[in-house]
Scaffold this motif. Structure first.
Motif, PDB file in Angstrom:
ATOM      1  N   GLY A 529       0.764  -1.240   0.000  1.00 44.94           N
ATOM      2  CA  GLY A 529       0.000   0.000   0.000  1.00 44.94           C
ATOM      3  C   GLY A 529       0.787   1.279   0.000  1.00 44.94           C
ATOM      4  O   GLY A 529       0.200   2.353  -0.135  1.00 44.94           O
ATOM      5  N   THR A 536       0.514  -3.066  -7.406  1.00 45.65           N
ATOM      6  CA  THR A 536      -0.195  -1.813  -7.576  1.00 45.65           C
ATOM      7  C   THR A 536       0.721  -0.632  -7.254  1.00 45.65           C
ATOM      8  O   THR A 536       1.600  -0.718  -6.401  1.00 45.65           O
ATOM      9  CB  THR A 536      -1.428  -1.746  -6.656  1.00 45.65           C
ATOM     10  N   PHE A 540      -1.811   4.006  -0.576  1.00 46.43           N
ATOM     11  CA  PHE A 540      -2.856   4.232   0.409  1.00 46.43           C
ATOM     12  C   PHE A 540      -2.403   5.219   1.484  1.00 46.43           C
ATOM     13  O   PHE A 540      -3.229   5.746   2.221  1.00 46.43           O
ATOM     14  CB  PHE A 540      -3.263   2.902   1.054  1.00 46.43           C
ATOM     15  N   THR A 543      -3.981   8.746   1.408  1.00 47.81           N
ATOM     16  CA  THR A 543      -5.323   9.016   1.921  1.00 47.81           C
ATOM     17  C   THR A 543      -5.302   9.642   3.309  1.00 47.81           C
ATOM     18  O   THR A 543      -6.314  10.158   3.765  1.00 47.81           O
ATOM     19  CB  THR A 543      -6.138   7.712   1.968  1.00 47.81           C
ATOM     20  N   ALA A 550      -6.457   0.695   5.711  1.00 44.92           N
ATOM     21  CA  ALA A 550      -6.758   1.134   4.349  1.00 44.92           C
ATOM     22  C   ALA A 550      -6.508   0.019   3.348  1.00 44.92           C
ATOM     23  O   ALA A 550      -7.294  -0.185   2.408  1.00 44.92           O
ATOM     24  CB  ALA A 550      -5.913   2.363   4.001  1.00 44.92           C
ATOM     25  N   VAL A 551      -5.426  -0.735   3.526  1.00 42.98           N
ATOM     26  CA  VAL A 551      -5.121  -1.832   2.615  1.00 42.98           C
ATOM     27  C   VAL A 551      -6.140  -2.958   2.771  1.00 42.98           C
ATOM     28  O   VAL A 551      -6.627  -3.532   1.787  1.00 42.98           O
ATOM     29  CB  VAL A 551      -3.687  -2.350   2.853  1.00 42.98           C
ATOM     30  N   ASP A 554      -9.578  -2.499   0.998  1.00 45.69           N
ATOM     31  CA  ASP A 554      -9.645  -2.570  -0.462  1.00 45.69           C
ATOM     32  C   ASP A 554      -9.499  -4.029  -0.890  1.00 45.69           C
ATOM     33  O   ASP A 554      -8.480  -4.665  -0.585  1.00 45.69           O
ATOM     34  CB  ASP A 554      -8.524  -1.730  -1.076  1.00 45.69           C
ATOM     35  N   GLN A 556      -8.839  -5.637  -3.746  1.00 44.86           N
ATOM     36  CA  GLN A 556      -7.688  -5.982  -4.570  1.00 44.86           C
ATOM     37  C   GLN A 556      -6.389  -5.898  -3.764  1.00 44.86           C
ATOM     38  O   GLN A 556      -5.523  -6.781  -3.849  1.00 44.86           O
ATOM     39  CB  GLN A 556      -7.604  -5.050  -5.776  1.00 44.86           C
ATOM     40  N   ALA A 557      -6.248  -4.845  -2.963  1.00 47.40           N
ATOM     41  CA  ALA A 557      -5.042  -4.710  -2.148  1.00 47.40           C
ATOM     42  C   ALA A 557      -4.970  -5.806  -1.096  1.00 47.40           C
ATOM     43  O   ALA A 557      -3.888  -6.330  -0.798  1.00 47.40           O
ATOM     44  CB  ALA A 557      -5.010  -3.332  -1.488  1.00 47.40           C
ATOM     45  N   ARG A 558      -6.117  -6.179  -0.546  1.00 45.47           N
ATOM     46  CA  ARG A 558      -6.128  -7.260   0.449  1.00 45.47           C
ATOM     47  C   ARG A 558      -5.668  -8.568  -0.187  1.00 45.47           C
ATOM     48  O   ARG A 558      -4.939  -9.352   0.435  1.00 45.47           O
ATOM     49  CB  ARG A 558      -7.522  -7.403   1.041  1.00 45.47           C
TER      50      ARG A 558
END
Length: 621
Positions: A529, A536, A540, A543, A550-551, A554, A556-558
């Motif tokens: 992130g 990616t 993050f 933000t 935050a990760v 999400d 996709q990030a998870r």
């Protein structure tokens, strides 16, 4: 024929210059050569002479009074009038009552500062070790303070009026401010920001005004003054923060308005005072009022010019650990002209600190070896000066416990171990628990040995310290400021080592690896992130939220985070399956000795590799 001499050449001025001459000579020779003068020293000498003249005039006037009274046959002191006690008692009672009321009111608005004279401060800038760039900039600020009038009159510049010291606790902010006051040779007005706070509405702003009034008065009387506000964030938080937290109810709006008025009023008062160093004195106000009345009767071209407020040689220093929480209006030039960041010292700075502190503490010959001192500096990576000093004090305590009067290198290492992982607490483990914990910690150490040759294995223990039933303490071999993808992946794999070792040797895992999985998740979240190391490029961190939540929020990030963790687990499982003998060797050593420190860990690992015939690239340790 007598020759007129400049007052600046008098012995008194030369002596007064001594406090700041060393800083003036060392910091910026070009600036010293350009400005050439010591305005603060000259002003202090001028004020001293004025005080001597006033004292002589007072003595002469008193002597003239005594002589004239004796010549005329009258008593030197007039006789006191007789007062009826019945009248005196009620009068004294009401006077005392009035005095209590006045003193109570004055006490709530009195400045809470403490004044230190230069000879009361026992530190100098030479005692501020390990932060040479900051000390160098501080010396330049002192040069400008000493020659403020010449800098403004001859060069047209605006002298620095405010310095903001920011940084973690224990990095030398207060020590540097005291050293500046001692080097400048002027009074030092110390105040804690929390002492301004009061239960009475408006009293905080009154105390702030009183402090700055005292600062200006001291500067005019002494030729200069340095003020220091400790933890200024207590009274200078951003004004929008508290008001934004209030919500819609009428009661909440009233509370928010009261909080905003109190906090905003304090910050506003501080902002005004930071730009009001050159306020006119009481005598100037009276003279200007009289001249104003006179000028009403004079034509415009004949009017008498009013007195201008004198330029007061004042330098205000504020310290905080949370500069990002301060009101932005405080940080602009004209209020705090310079922000100096106090970071923990680097390796060279820590080595200088070790030399400085050991020069004042009893130690044996083992700590006179430069290599031993280098090891202490390298082992305290990220430590502040206060922490390094405390480490050596704890080493002295360890020396006293063993009956010695001087610390040794072993005492320093023992104290560092205690500071690093805490005091050992004897716990009666069952044999099964002891074997499980030893296997778990051996898994961490074996993985660190195999995947991170650039890390030092410091402590491997199954002695309970704090909440940890066992632990591996490891650090970089050298001081580093950035980490690569390989470095972060190695940290994730090291965190997974205990979990995988339990699974391999016992067929299941326990609750022990919970903190390890949390550490692996945080490191993997940074890779996914924030650092763009897992597919990616979205950050993050932009933000403003906490990175891990935050990760995880999400999808996709998870999924990418899960992939990083699973890949690390697979790699560690394969690695430990191939090198079970390393885990077993460390496990047996821990069961036998309970704690391994430094080379004891690597000796066990190297012996296990030699016995197994491992052919690997030599380690950097």
């Amino acid at each position: 024929m007598p020759v007129d001499r400049d007052p600046a050449d008098s012995p008194a001025v030369t002596a007064l210059r001594g406090a700041g001459a060393r800083a003036h000579a060392l910091a910026a020779p070009a600036l010293v050569g350009l400005l050439g003068g010591q305005d603060v020293a000259l002003e202090r000498e001028r004020l001293r002479r004025r005080r001597v003249v006033r004292l002589l005039l007072a003595v002469v006037a008193a002597e003239a009074w005594v002589v004239s009274r004796q010549l005329t046959g009258r008593p030197v002191l007039p006789a006191l009038p007789t007062i009826d006690p019945l009248v005196a008692v009620p009068v004294l009672f009401f006077v005392a009552l009035l005095g209590v009321l006045v003193l109570t009111q004055v006490g709530t608005s009195r400045s809470p500062h403490v004044v230190y004279r230069p000879d009361q401060v026992d530190v100098r800038l030479d005692d501020v070790i390990g932060i040479d760039p900051v000390v160098e900039d501080v010396r330049r600020s002192l040069d400008l303070f000493h020659a403020h009038r010449q800098f403004a009159a001859e060069m047209g510049g605006t002298p620095r009026r405010g310095l903001l010291f920011e940084g973690p606790p224990g990095t030398g902010k207060t020590l540097t401010a005291k050293a500046m006051a001692a080097e400048a040779g002027v009074p030092f007005l110390f105040v804690s920001a929390t002492s301004f706070q009061s239960m009475y509405y408006g009293a905080t702003a009154k105390k702030i005004r009183a402090y700055f009034r005292a600062l200006r008065r001291t500067a005019r009387a002494e030729g200069g003054a340095i003020g220091f506000i400790e933890e200024i964030d207590a009274i200078a938080m951003a004004r929008g923060g508290l008001l934004a937290s209030a919500t819609g109810t009428s009661r909440g709006a009233v509370v928010a308005r009261a909080i905003s008025e109190g906090t905003g009023g304090v910050v506003n008062e501080l902002l005004v005072q930071l730009q009001s160093f050159d306020e006119p004195t009481g005598a100037d106000r009276v003279a200007n009022a009289a001249l104003g009345v006179l000028n009403r009767f004079l034509p415009s071209h004949r009017r008498v010019p009013l007195r201008r407020p004198p330029r007061v040689p004042v330098l205000l220093i504020a310290a905080t650990n949370r500069a990002d929480h301060l009101d932005p209006a405080l940080l602009r030039p004209g209020r705090f002209d310079r922000r100096l960041t106090f970071d923990p010292p680097d390796a060279a700075g820590r080595r200088a600190l070790v030399d400085h502190f050991l020069a004042r503490r009893a130690h044996d010959a083992t700590l006179d070896d430069p290599r031993a001192r280098d090891r202490v500096a390298a082992a305290t990576n990220g430590w502040t000066p206060v922490m390094v000093e405390h480490l050596l004090d704890e080493a002295l305590v360890a020396a006293l416990r063993r009956g010695a009067r001087a610390m040794s290198a072993a005492d320093v290492e023992s104290a560092r171990l205690t500071e690093l992982v805490g005091l050992g607490q004897p716990v009666g483990y069952t044999l099964a628990e002891q074997r499980l914990i030893a296997t778990h910690e051996a898994g961490h150490a074996a993985v660190a040995w195999l995947v991170a040759p650039n890390r030092t294995l410091e402590v491997l223990t199954i002695v309970k310290r704090g909440r940890a039933l066992g632990l591996l303490a490891h650090d970089d071999c050298e001081e580093v400021w950035t980490r690569s993808r390989t470095d972060l992946r190695a940290l994730v794999e090291i965190a997974m080592g205990g979990w995988v070792a339990e699974e391999l040797f016992f067929g299941e895992t326990t609750t022990g690896p919970a903190s390890d999985l949390a550490a692996a998740t945080r490191t993997a979240a940074e890779m996914v992130g924030a650092a763009g190391m897992a597919g990616t490029l979205v950050s993050f961190a932009a933000t403003g939220q906490d990175l891990v939540p935050a990760v995880l929020a999400d999808p996709q990030a998870r999924e990418q985070l899960e992939t990083v963790l699973q890949d690390a687990r697979t790699a560690v499982r394969r690695l430990l399956a191939e090198h079970r003998h390393l885990v077993e060797a460390l496990r047996d050593a821990l069961l036998d000795r309970h704690e391994l420190v430094g080379r004891e860990i690597t000796d066990v690992l190297r012996a296990a590799e030699d016995a197994h015939g491992d052919l690997r690239v030599p380690h950097l340790r």
